[in-house]
Scaffold this motif. Sequence first.
Motif, PDB file in Angstrom:
ATOM      1  N   ILE A  87       3.777-121.867   9.369  1.00 38.08           N
ATOM      2  CA  ILE A  87       2.536-122.391   8.743  1.00 38.08           C
ATOM      3  C   ILE A  87       1.869-122.935   9.882  1.00 38.08           C
ATOM      4  CG2 ILE A  87       1.825-124.467   7.365  1.00 38.08           C
ATOM      5  CD1 ILE A  87       4.129-124.122   5.456  1.00 38.08           C
ATOM      6  N   LEU A  88       2.402-123.626  10.819  1.00 39.80           N
ATOM      7  CA  LEU A  88       2.004-124.016  12.012  1.00 39.80           C
ATOM      8  C   LEU A  88       1.001-122.731  12.771  1.00 39.80           C
ATOM      9  CD1 LEU A  88       3.468-126.516  14.446  1.00 39.80           C
ATOM     10  CD2 LEU A  88       1.830-126.811  12.646  1.00 39.80           C
ATOM     11  N   VAL A  89       1.750-121.719  12.946  1.00 40.96           N
ATOM     12  CA  VAL A  89       0.869-120.772  13.666  1.00 40.96           C
ATOM     13  C   VAL A  89       0.008-120.160  12.943  1.00 40.96           C
ATOM     14  CG1 VAL A  89       1.267-118.425  14.964  1.00 40.96           C
ATOM     15  CG2 VAL A  89       3.126-120.239  15.024  1.00 40.96           C
ATOM     16  N   VAL A 138       0.758-130.270  17.275  1.00 35.92           N
ATOM     17  CA  VAL A 138      -0.465-130.396  16.472  1.00 35.92           C
ATOM     18  C   VAL A 138      -1.466-131.098  17.465  1.00 35.92           C
ATOM     19  CG1 VAL A 138      -1.706-131.355  14.653  1.00 35.92           C
ATOM     20  CG2 VAL A 138       0.296-130.214  14.378  1.00 35.92           C
ATOM     21  N   LEU A 139      -0.823-132.195  18.152  1.00 33.55           N
ATOM     22  CA  LEU A 139      -1.802-132.924  19.156  1.00 33.55           C
ATOM     23  C   LEU A 139      -2.231-131.954  20.216  1.00 33.55           C
ATOM     24  CD1 LEU A 139      -0.448-136.431  19.415  1.00 33.55           C
ATOM     25  CD2 LEU A 139      -2.619-135.908  18.787  1.00 33.55           C
ATOM     26  N   LEU A 140      -1.318-131.191  20.642  1.00 31.97           N
ATOM     27  CA  LEU A 140      -1.731-130.289  21.993  1.00 31.97           C
ATOM     28  C   LEU A 140      -2.741-129.245  21.557  1.00 31.97           C
ATOM     29  CD1 LEU A 140      -0.636-129.340  24.692  1.00 31.97           C
ATOM     30  CD2 LEU A 140       0.575-127.736  23.458  1.00 31.97           C
ATOM     31  N   GLN A 200       3.456-113.642  17.346  1.00 32.14           N
ATOM     32  CA  GLN A 200       4.346-114.810  17.027  1.00 32.14           C
ATOM     33  C   GLN A 200       4.679-114.695  15.466  1.00 32.14           C
ATOM     34  OE1 GLN A 200       0.941-116.157  18.828  1.00 32.14           O
ATOM     35  NE2 GLN A 200       2.245-116.906  20.576  1.00 32.14           N
ATOM     36  N   THR A 201       3.772-114.471  14.680  1.00 33.65           N
ATOM     37  CA  THR A 201       4.042-114.678  13.151  1.00 33.65           C
ATOM     38  C   THR A 201       4.957-113.590  13.007  1.00 33.65           C
ATOM     39  OG1 THR A 201       1.786-113.330  12.888  1.00 33.65           O
ATOM     40  CG2 THR A 201       2.190-115.794  12.290  1.00 33.65           C
ATOM     41  N   TYR A 202       4.786-112.082  13.744  1.00 32.26           N
ATOM     42  CA  TYR A 202       5.468-111.178  13.553  1.00 32.26           C
ATOM     43  C   TYR A 202       7.125-111.427  13.683  1.00 32.26           C
ATOM     44  CZ  TYR A 202       6.869-105.817  13.319  1.00 32.26           C
ATOM     45  OH  TYR A 202       7.196-104.894  12.859  1.00 32.26           O
ATOM     46  N   TYR A 203       7.192-111.984  14.989  1.00 31.72           N
ATOM     47  CA  TYR A 203       8.462-112.498  15.505  1.00 31.72           C
ATOM     48  C   TYR A 203       9.052-113.566  14.414  1.00 31.72           C
ATOM     49  CZ  TYR A 203      11.677-115.373  18.267  1.00 31.72           C
ATOM     50  OH  TYR A 203      12.900-115.928  18.785  1.00 31.72           O
ATOM     51  N   LEU A 204       8.296-114.656  13.866  1.00 33.38           N
ATOM     52  CA  LEU A 204       8.858-115.606  12.992  1.00 33.38           C
ATOM     53  C   LEU A 204       9.405-115.004  11.674  1.00 33.38           C
ATOM     54  CD1 LEU A 204       6.414-118.436  13.886  1.00 33.38           C
ATOM     55  CD2 LEU A 204       8.702-118.219  14.503  1.00 33.38           C
TER      56      LEU A 204
END
Length: 609
Positions: free
Chosen positions: A415-417, A485-487, A465-469
């Motif tokens: 969800i984050l990515v 999230v802050l970063l 990244q999502t493909y990996y996840l």
Amino acid sequence: MRMPIVKFQRGEMVMGRWPGSSLYYEVQVLGFDAKSQLYNVIYKDGTELELKEQDIKSAAGFQTRSRSRSRSPGRRRSRSRSPARIARRLTSHTAAAVAAITDSASSRRDTRLKDTLEVRLSPLQQTKADVNNSKNKHERKEENNMANKLNEMSDAKVEAEPEKNQARYNLRRRKDDGSAKPAVARPEQLEEEVAKMAAAPAATLSTPLDFGGKIGAYFWLLFLPSWVLFLVMQVNQEDPSLVNFPPPLPTLEAFWDAQALCFVILWILFQALLYILPVGKLSEGMPLSSGERLKYRTNGFFAIVVSAVAVAAAVHQGVDLTYIHSHFLQLATASFLISVLLSFYLYVRSRYTSLEQLAVGGNSGHELNPRIKDFDLKFFCEMRPGLIGWCLINFAMALAEMKQHGLDFPSNCMILVNLFQLLYVVDGLWNEEAILTTMDFMHDGFGFMLAFGDLVWVPFTYTIQTYYLVKHPKPLSLPVLTAIVLLKFVGFYIYRKSNSEKNTFRRNPSDPKLSYLKTIPTATGKSLLVSGWWGVVRHPNYLGDLLMALAWSLPCGFSHLLPWYYMIYFIILLVHRDSRDMSQCRRKYGSAWDEYCRTVRYRIIPCVY
Ligand code: NDP
């Protein structure tokens, strides 16, 4: 002291070719540099350039155009696109022409491209006093309305401050010059000239071929698709560790799927349809070397909203988007084929287009803004199918993860990515106009590198990244999630603020919102920001980019290197862009750029330059 024995002597009046054109102007030889084999010449307005011997001709061999011809209004209209018109523009640009003669022998475009001069702009020395510390507002007004300034520069001021004026860059028409131009030009003429003055250096300076020149072009043609293939296959392995390199090669048939090609074509057509709808505003691009400003339909935000609704409706109707995950390789191959066909088309049309339409940056001979009627191919490809496709693929990966692991919701790292990258794309589309002041847009021709980058590289490698996840979801604790999230938001803030500041400034240097900023004037008529974000560090936007790229990679954890590929790639990309931009700006702005670098010492990317 005598000059070495050379063809043209110091003080001699000769005809010098204006960089990037086939026009010759009367210039005086100031000297000859035996080391670089270049002549230092001066135009009547004080512009100094270094020219090669073959770009200088003896004045005796030239005929001056009769003024009565060019004065006829009827003739002027009918010749509006003729070299004579360009000559008139250049006349006003340099304010120095005594005669502008087109070189008929250089009618073949290839030859003209090859002949593009290698010149170095040598503006007169700029003093520290020119760094505008107190009159910023005035300076920006000055930049924005250069034409008025030309006329406002009174004789009295010139006389009162001869030294100061000598020390400043001087590409402007002098009151006492005896050029063929009338003393008071029409406002629209002036506007055109100002726009041209701002744009001309990019179009007149010859730059080395980028990406390794011709040999590099063949290398990239083979390497880039192979690299995408490697990434897609390596990430798809159960254990994508690099010890499992190379991934097993699929059979040739595995690359091809007609249905996948149809989907890609449909997606591009759907995006093209949204692009041409008369929704959203028409934005103006930066002035071209002709002074013209193209209009762009900036309805990217509308396009992504409609696309999201269409995708949601399709999923609701039972369309299985996990097809994108299971046919990733075939979709990538189909997109690659389309990008090759597009590049071929772009290459062919660039052979038949006028020299004015070609990008000078890189001298690759590609068109800067290829258009089919009002449909701008570069703008469309940069902003639509690949960028919105990136979000579609990410969404499909989240669905594939749920399917593979029997989840009701995607993992929090997925969800984050997804959200981070969606924010990046939506922001880019919301501020779509800002792309018109970026390097790609203002300088790079549209050929294979950009077409491949837009249609294949972005959607099929930025989704790594999502493909990996999908196969390797990582649970994230609340503190780690909060920190990431802050970063992301710190990075996003820096990225957005700095890009917007530069974009607003470039669009309207006298924007009252930016009146507190300090600037340095340059010979091109444009100024450089030396306070605000661009005064803290050079390329502050890259810092934001890097922080965001880090935030996109962290949710993937540290078990494998592959999801960090984007971060590594991005650092390399920014190093390349930064050094390319630094040398381009150095060429464009000469010692004003040096002054900027002395004033703003820090830079995000420490490079050799
Ligand atoms: P920039 O937006 O940083 O533009 C560089 C240009 O800005 C220079 O050529 C110069 O152009 C102008 N400029 C430089 N210094 C100053 C100054 N002090 N004052 C005023 N103008 C200045 O470059 P990019 O096109 O590389 O980047 C745009 C954004 O897009 C960045 O955030 C970048 O990271 C991002 N990006 C992201 C990519 C991705 O794959 N995610 C790929 C490419 C870019 P001029 O003076 O001619 O106006």
